[in-house]
Design an enzyme around this catalytic site. Structure first.
Site, PDB file in Angstrom:
ATOM      1  N   GLN A   1     -17.668  -7.473  -0.819  1.00  0.00           N
ATOM      2  CA  GLN A   1     -16.948  -8.329  -1.389  1.00  0.00           C
ATOM      3  C   GLN A   1     -16.451  -9.625  -0.794  1.00  0.00           C
ATOM      4  O   GLN A   1     -15.460 -10.345  -1.276  1.00  0.00           O
ATOM      5  CB  GLN A   1     -15.787  -7.537  -1.983  1.00  0.00           C
ATOM      6  CG  GLN A   1     -14.760  -7.054  -0.995  1.00  0.00           C
ATOM      7  CD  GLN A   1     -13.523  -6.220  -1.392  1.00  0.00           C
ATOM      8  OE1 GLN A   1     -13.718  -4.931  -1.752  1.00  0.00           O
ATOM      9  NE2 GLN A   1     -12.137  -6.578  -1.671  1.00  0.00           N
TER      10      GLN A   1
ATOM     11  N   HIS B   1       0.904  -1.069  -0.079  1.00  0.00           N
ATOM     12  CA  HIS B   1       0.162   0.073   0.096  1.00  0.00           C
ATOM     13  C   HIS B   1       0.886   1.368  -0.041  1.00  0.00           C
ATOM     14  O   HIS B   1       0.546   2.098  -0.632  1.00  0.00           O
ATOM     15  CB  HIS B   1      -0.865   0.131   1.181  1.00  0.00           C
ATOM     16  CG  HIS B   1      -1.860  -1.095   1.266  1.00  0.00           C
ATOM     17  ND1 HIS B   1      -1.710  -2.161   2.437  1.00  0.00           N
ATOM     18  CD2 HIS B   1      -2.853  -1.217   0.688  1.00  0.00           C
ATOM     19  CE1 HIS B   1      -2.710  -2.741   2.097  1.00  0.00           C
ATOM     20  NE2 HIS B   1      -3.625  -2.558   1.217  1.00  0.00           N
TER      21      HIS B   1
ATOM     22  N   GLY C   1      -2.566  -2.462  -6.872  1.00  0.00           N
ATOM     23  CA  GLY C   1      -1.692  -3.076  -6.970  1.00  0.00           C
ATOM     24  C   GLY C   1      -1.892  -4.087  -8.050  1.00  0.00           C
ATOM     25  O   GLY C   1      -2.998  -4.640  -8.229  1.00  0.00           O
ATOM     26  N   GLU C   2      -0.604  -4.633  -8.851  1.00  0.00           N
ATOM     27  CA  GLU C   2      -0.619  -5.545  -9.884  1.00  0.00           C
ATOM     28  C   GLU C   2      -0.662  -6.957  -9.127  1.00  0.00           C
ATOM     29  O   GLU C   2      -1.088  -8.015  -9.831  1.00  0.00           O
ATOM     30  CB  GLU C   2       0.486  -5.516 -10.417  1.00  0.00           C
ATOM     31  CG  GLU C   2       0.325  -4.280 -11.605  1.00  0.00           C
ATOM     32  CD  GLU C   2       1.638  -3.927 -12.351  1.00  0.00           C
ATOM     33  OE1 GLU C   2       2.747  -4.611 -12.242  1.00  0.00           O
ATOM     34  OE2 GLU C   2       1.716  -2.963 -13.021  1.00  0.00           O
TER      35      GLU C   2
END
Ligand code: PAF
Length: 279
Positions: free
Chosen positions: A61, A37, A146-147
């Site tokens: 989620q 983060h 983020g990937e």
């Protein structure tokens, strides 16, 4: 740094900044912040006048048997980190402020049915909904993801394109521990033995990167990766797959931009990792 807890006070501050002509960057998070983060917040700090971090464990989620209650939380630590990284505002709403019953949902079905979406059928609908809400509340110029959550990133890019959000989506590389484990808030669930076992994910990624080549068969890449994970007694594969980087559909050959992604249970903890390969 300001802390806001309601949609209303957040909007009021954002309006003020917009009036002053400031650019706004948003880093959506579920808190319990780590170096992954921090890398998003740093990038956001470089590219925008104002940095907003949202800190909200989004209930929609999580599936019924998932870790919503257990999900780690430490707002004090999060806010100190955000302040040290130069954030201007943390938006930390309550679930009651974000959701009422019944509530509208946003979903990008085509990209959500494979990989994590297969095991977690409602997950991306919850992600798209909360990210849409955050985009409307914060109205950022740019938003940072983020990937590591590569499918989430692909879905958000598609959502932004399909629904005409005027927001630039910035993807940031996976941040790893020194021994290779991808940083994740869920790593805190692992005991010492599991922490060691979890290294099979990053070892599999390293092997996949070594064996892949343009036109390689998926099996040539995935079999050696699976063998590494299957050799680890505490690991159980959810999926190890090669998919088209844009559509998230499984493919037989690495003949375009691909994502090689995995989800693996280490004990009860489900971890993900991946790498991309471009032609
Ligand atoms: O990646 C996450 O932490 C979450 O899925 C996100 C994007 C903050 C939405 O709750």
């Amino acid at each position: 740094m300001q802390v806001t807890k309601t949609v209303e006070e957040t909007r009021k501050q954002i309006k003020q900044w917009k009036k002053e002509g400031k650019t706004i960057g948003l880093v959506p998070t579920m808190g319990f912040l780590h170096e992954g983060h921090a890398s998003l917040i740093r990038k956001c700090r470089e590219q925008n006048d104002i940095v907003v971090v949202s800190d909200f464990v989004n209930p929609t989620q999580f599936g019924p048997n998932e870790d919503l209650e257990a999900y780690p939380r430490d707002f004090e630590r999060d806010s100190k980190l955000c302040e040290s990284l130069g954030a201007d505002l943390i938006f930390a709403p309550s679930p009651e402020d974000m959701y009422h019953d019944p509530h509208a949902f946003v979903s990008i079905d085509t990209l959500s049915e494979t990989l994590c979406g297969k095991t977690r059928p409602i997950h991306f609908k919850g992600v798209c909904t909360v990210v849409t809400k955050l985009f409307h509340i914060v109205a950022p110029d740019r938003a940072y993801f983020g990937e590591k959550d590569a499918q989430q990133l692909a879905i958000i890019r598609k959502m932004v394109k399909d629904l005409n959000f005027d927001i630039e989506i910035v993807g940031c590389p996976i941040v790893r521990e020194e021994d290779g484990l991808a940083k994740s808030s869920r790593n805190t669930y692992l005991n010492d033995k599991e922490r060691q076992a979890a290294l099979c994910l990053s070892r599999a990624v390293k092997t996949g990167k070594e064996v892949i080549y343009i036109g390689a068969d998926a099996k040539e890449v995935l079999n050696p990766m699976k063998a590494i994970i299957e050799a680890e007694p505490l690991a159980r594969i959810d999926y190890v797959m090669m998919v088209d980087a844009l559509t998230m559909q499984p493919i037989e050959k690495a003949d375009r931009d691909v994502l090689v992604a995995m989800a693996v249970y280490i004990g009860k903890t489900r971890l993900i990792d991946n790498f991309s390969y471009g032609v």
